[in-house]
Design a protein around this motif. Structure first.
Motif, PDB file in Angstrom:
ATOM      1  N   GLY A  16      -4.707   7.878  -0.506  1.00  0.00           N
ATOM      2  CA  GLY A  16      -5.665   6.649  -1.080  1.00  0.00           C
ATOM      3  C   GLY A  16      -6.392   5.857  -1.523  1.00  0.00           C
ATOM      4  N   THR A  73      -6.412   2.061   3.450  1.00  0.00           N
ATOM      5  CA  THR A  73      -6.032   0.988   2.932  1.00  0.00           C
ATOM      6  C   THR A  73      -7.056   0.005   3.461  1.00  0.00           C
ATOM      7  N   ALA A 114       0.931  -1.300   0.170  1.00  0.00           N
ATOM      8  CA  ALA A 114      -0.135   0.307  -0.353  1.00  0.00           C
ATOM      9  C   ALA A 114       1.149   1.601  -0.009  1.00  0.00           C
TER      10      ALA A 114
END
Length: 249
Positions: free
Chosen positions: A187, A45, A39
């Protein structure tokens, strides 16, 4: 020794070597992992701890995942899993950790799933959403304890080796990569956050232009057909007039 006996012995030896190789390889493959395995640093995540059952005579009945205290995660949430009870344990850190969200003195230290069963020959995935991921390390280690119905406890707690080889009981490890220059640090899903491209914004005008061209072509063809019919009618009328003039004379 006859040729058939030699062949039988060769087959037996080959089968034995194959069985031994598989017997050595399978335990190394069947361990607790984290998926996906990487990640972006600084982002959020969702991961799944994938737990296979390694025993033929017992089921996995409990999973305990320990979260890192040297790089605590400010936000952790767990997805409910039918048939399993989940307990999120929080505790004080050995020392406060400074993050972009402020100083953290407490965080999630462990997540425990119990009450369910992973039968022999099966696996289960336990999903967790977490962040923000630290920017000052390239990996996070999550030591995991697997308990079987027969009372056996297996600890997957060995950290990655410096030479890259796999330890006997590797702990699930999440690799952290630098955030991309084009993306933000949180993310988000690239597909949902992607800006409109020129081809996307030009789609409507292009379709409209094509539709307009088709319409004008159809109109021109219609007018041309009408003109042709008028011309044919004129020829018919002219021909009839000539025939009548010839009869009168």
């Amino acid at each position: 020794m006859s040729l058939s006996a030699v062949c039988r012995r060769a087959v037996t030896v080959t089968a034995g070597v194959t069985a031994l190789t598989l017997g050595l390889a399978l335990p190394a493959l069947a361990h607790v992992t984290i998926n996906p395995g990487s990640a972006q640093q600084g982002g959020f995540t969702k991961v799944a701890f994938r737990v296979p059952n390694e025993r033929d005579d017992a089921s996995t009945s409990k999973i305990e995942v320990t979260f890192p205290s040297d790089h605590p995660l400010p936000f952790v949430s767990v997805k409910p899993l039918p048939g399993w009870d989940v307990k999120v344990t929080e505790g004080k850190l050995p020392k406060p950790v400074a993050t972009e969200y402020g100083e953290i003195t407490e965080s999630v230290t462990k997540v425990t799933w119990s009450g369910g069963k992973i039968e022999p020959g099966q696996f289960q995935e336990f999903e967790v959403s977490m962040g923000a991921l630290p920017k000052d390390t390239d990996h996070l280690v999550f030591p995991t304890t697997q308990t079987y119905t027969g009372g056996e406890v297996v600890k997957w707690a060995d950290e990655p080796k410096a030479d890259g080889s796999e330890p006997e009981h590797p702990a699930p490890t999440l690799k952290l990569t630098p955030a991309s220059a084009e993306g933000d640090d949180h993310g988000h899903d690239e597909a949902s956050a992607a800006p409109l491209t020129p081809s996307t914004t030009d789609a409507a005008p292009t379709v409209a232009a094509i539709a307009g061209t088709d319409s004008s072509d159809g109109t021109a063809r219609l007018l041309g057909g009408a003109g042709l019919l008028v011309g044919l009618a004129g020829l018919v009328v002219g021909a009839l007039g000539l025939r009548r003039g010839g009869r009168t004379s």
